[in-house]
Design a protein around this motif. Structure first.
Motif, PDB file in Angstrom:
ATOM      1  N   ARG A   1       0.809  -1.221   0.000  1.00 22.51           N
ATOM      2  CA  ARG A   1       0.000   0.000   0.000  1.00 22.51           C
ATOM      3  C   ARG A   1       0.840   1.267   0.000  1.00 22.51           C
ATOM      4  NH1 ARG A   1      -5.210   0.172   2.097  1.00 22.51           N
ATOM      5  NH2 ARG A   1      -6.080  -1.854   2.605  1.00 22.51           N
ATOM      6  N   TYR A   2       2.073   1.156   0.492  1.00 21.23           N
ATOM      7  CA  TYR A   2       2.831   2.363   0.810  1.00 21.23           C
ATOM      8  C   TYR A   2       3.768   2.770  -0.321  1.00 21.23           C
ATOM      9  CZ  TYR A   2       0.970   1.582   5.451  1.00 21.23           C
ATOM     10  OH  TYR A   2       0.116   1.414   6.503  1.00 21.23           O
ATOM     11  N   GLY A   3       4.096   4.052  -0.348  1.00 15.06           N
ATOM     12  CA  GLY A   3       5.013   4.572  -1.352  1.00 15.06           C
ATOM     13  C   GLY A   3       6.379   4.807  -0.737  1.00 15.06           C
ATOM     14  N   GLU A   4       6.855   6.048  -0.852  1.00 17.95           N
ATOM     15  CA  GLU A   4       8.203   6.394  -0.386  1.00 17.95           C
ATOM     16  C   GLU A   4       8.351   6.226   1.133  1.00 17.95           C
ATOM     17  OE1 GLU A   4       9.145  10.320  -1.798  1.00 17.95           O
ATOM     18  OE2 GLU A   4      10.736  10.543  -0.292  1.00 17.95           O
ATOM     19  N   ILE A   5       7.312   6.591   1.859  1.00 22.59           N
ATOM     20  CA  ILE A   5       7.379   6.507   3.327  1.00 22.59           C
ATOM     21  C   ILE A   5       6.597   5.276   3.786  1.00 22.59           C
ATOM     22  CG2 ILE A   5       6.826   7.676   5.503  1.00 22.59           C
ATOM     23  CD1 ILE A   5       7.005  10.332   4.013  1.00 22.59           C
ATOM     24  N   THR A   6       7.282   4.400   4.511  1.00 16.31           N
ATOM     25  CA  THR A   6       6.619   3.181   4.996  1.00 16.31           C
ATOM     26  C   THR A   6       6.669   3.159   6.521  1.00 16.31           C
ATOM     27  OG1 THR A   6       8.694   1.968   4.826  1.00 16.31           O
ATOM     28  CG2 THR A   6       7.208   1.833   2.940  1.00 16.31           C
TER      29      THR A   6
ATOM     30  N   LEU B   1      10.443   8.426  11.370  1.00 12.74           N
ATOM     31  CA  LEU B   1      10.221   8.694   9.942  1.00 12.74           C
ATOM     32  C   LEU B   1      10.872  10.011   9.538  1.00 12.74           C
ATOM     33  CD1 LEU B   1       6.512   7.502   9.502  1.00 12.74           C
ATOM     34  CD2 LEU B   1       8.612   6.311   8.823  1.00 12.74           C
ATOM     35  N   GLY B   2      10.869  10.993  10.457  1.00 14.47           N
ATOM     36  CA  GLY B   2      11.498  12.277  10.163  1.00 14.47           C
ATOM     37  C   GLY B   2      12.993  12.127   9.907  1.00 14.47           C
ATOM     38  N   ARG B   3      13.628  11.280  10.698  1.00 18.18           N
ATOM     39  CA  ARG B   3      15.070  11.038  10.500  1.00 18.18           C
ATOM     40  C   ARG B   3      15.328  10.367   9.151  1.00 18.18           C
ATOM     41  NH1 ARG B   3      15.480   8.901  15.709  1.00 18.18           N
ATOM     42  NH2 ARG B   3      16.419  10.306  17.198  1.00 18.18           N
ATOM     43  N   GLN B   4      14.443   9.439   8.806  1.00 11.62           N
ATOM     44  CA  GLN B   4      14.636   8.722   7.533  1.00 11.62           C
ATOM     45  C   GLN B   4      14.304   9.583   6.317  1.00 11.62           C
ATOM     46  OE1 GLN B   4      12.616   4.763   7.650  1.00 11.62           O
ATOM     47  NE2 GLN B   4      12.418   5.196   9.830  1.00 11.62           N
ATOM     48  N   HIS B   5      13.414  10.556   6.530  1.00 10.53           N
ATOM     49  CA  HIS B   5      12.939  11.368   5.396  1.00 10.53           C
ATOM     50  C   HIS B   5      13.031  12.859   5.733  1.00 10.53           C
ATOM     51  CE1 HIS B   5      11.323   7.704   3.563  1.00 10.53           C
ATOM     52  NE2 HIS B   5      10.902   7.385   4.770  1.00 10.53           N
TER      53      HIS B   5
END
Ligand SMILES: [Zn+2]
Length: 392
Positions: free
Chosen positions: A68-73, A112-116
């Motif tokens: 279901r997910y795109g760039e952010i998982t 998620l902020g750290r990853q993106h």
């Protein structure tokens, strides 16, 4: 009256969902708002049979459907591992009177902020505020829709409720050992958290806003606050009137969020779509629902998109609880649920909890939610039962 309690999944699975359901039913609770996607946290769990504290990085407590997910998982909680706490709890509640609601802090994830970093809120000075994903980012919007659809399609929730799926606030609701030795005040908080990421800038440019002027004014406003040239209690609305570029820039966010919530309410259907009003601060520093615009929320359009609003009326004085419920009912055309913190630092005795519950009901709250199952001691749970019995 409908009464829910917020719960973290570890407290429910450790004690056993069936036993928790029985206990809640005995207290007069009929719904659980279960944390499904949550910010990083350490909880103290006074009555958990297996662990008295729990550390979690920002994560989800179910096994996401990856396609279901795109760039952010989503990040699956490391303690949960291969289990699916949501599935275990939903199964355990299946033959009980307890209904299940999803509670997610959708865009509040330092992991998620750290990853993106490109998808985070960016301060007027260009710093990535890693605790917050920016709702203007297409990747973040895609993540919000995917996560919400993933949860909804499990088919176990009566309602899907969101917290902080907005532009949040300058200090990001706390961080480990924060060193903020400058009194930001409402203006400093507002301006520091005003996002100038490429997506916010692009949307504002498209709306005809002078973005560079807005950013320069926001930086100047912050520097003035740092150096004491404007007072810590400066009224944000008044300051914005004198700085129309910033005002117009902040306004664009309302249209962005309204469009996103329109999408999310479709994704959530046929479950109910609930929204939490958490506007920063606690106790005497807490802001009311009338400050939602500071998070980019336009109350006039939100009423059409949500099925229920929960106002987190966390204040010692019952008259403020009453005012919070009243204000929410006045400003928002949707059923209003009062959120009551049944423990420290707001409630330390049975009488206070009874007074707060009574105040919320008298002000016309349509339902109640108490915080929270595993994080308050046994005696506080008893107080909740007493409060619910008293308003019957
Ligand atoms: Zn942004």
């Amino acid at each position: 009256m409908n009464a829910a309690i917020w719960a973290h999944p570890w407290d429910v699975v450790d004690e056993g969902p069936e036993r928790v359901a029985q206990r809640l039913t005995d207290l007069g609770i009929d719904e659980v708002n279960l944390a499904t996607a949550m910010h990083s946290v350490q909880t103290l769990n006074p009555h958990n049979p297996d662990r008295k504290t729990f550390f979690a990085d920002a994560s989800v407590y179910f096994q996401p459907e990856e396609g279901r997910y795109g760039e952010i998982t989503p990040d699956v909680n490391s303690t949960m591992g291969d289990r699916d706490w949501l599935a275990e709890i939903a199964d355990g509640f299946d033959d009980t009177p307890i209904a299940l609601n999803s509670w997610s802090a959708t865009f509040h994830s330092s992991s998620l902020g750290r990853q993106h970093p490109d998808a985070t809120i960016e301060s007027p000075f260009g710093d990535s505020l890693i605790w917050g994903l920016c709702p203007s980012s297409p990747a973040v919007q895609e993540y919000g829709r995917a996560l919400t659809g993933d949860l909804t399609d499990r088919g176990v929730f009566d309602a899907v409720e969101m917290e902080l799926a907005d532009y949040q606030y300058g200090t990001g609701y706390g961080w480990h050992h924060q060193e903020w030795f400058t009194r930001m005040g409402p203006l400093g908080e507002f301006l520091f958290g005003l996002c100038f990421c490429e997506h916010c800038r692009s949307r504002a440019t498209d709306a005809g806003v002078d973005v560079e002027r807005a950013r320069e004014s926001a930086r100047d406003g912050l520097t003035d606050r740092f150096e004491g040239r404007v007072a810590h209690d400066t009224d944000v609305g008044g300051w914005l009137k004198a700085h129309p570029a910033v005002d117009a820039y902040a306004d664009v966010r309302c249209d962005t969020l309204a469009a996103l919530y329109d999408d999310l309410s479709d994704v959530v259907s046929p479950s109910d779509f609930g929204y939490y009003f958490k506007m920063g601060g606690l106790g005497d520093d807490r802001m009311g629902v009338e400050h939602s615009w500071k998070h980019g929320i336009d109350l006039s359009s939100l009423g059409d998109l949500i099925d229920e609003a929960t106002v987190l009326a966390y204040h010692r004085d019952p008259t403020v609880v009453r005012d919070d419920v009243n204000a929410t009912r006045t400003l928002l055309d949707a059923p209003v649920r009062a959120g009551i913190l049944a423990g420290h630092p707001i409630v330390h005795d049975r009488e206070t909890l009874l007074a707060q519950t009574r105040a919320a009901v008298d002000a016309g709250a349509d339902a109640l939610s108490f915080y929270g199952y595993g994080v308050v001691p046994e005696r506080n749970l008893d107080w909740i039962g007493d409060a619910l019995a008293a308003i019957e």
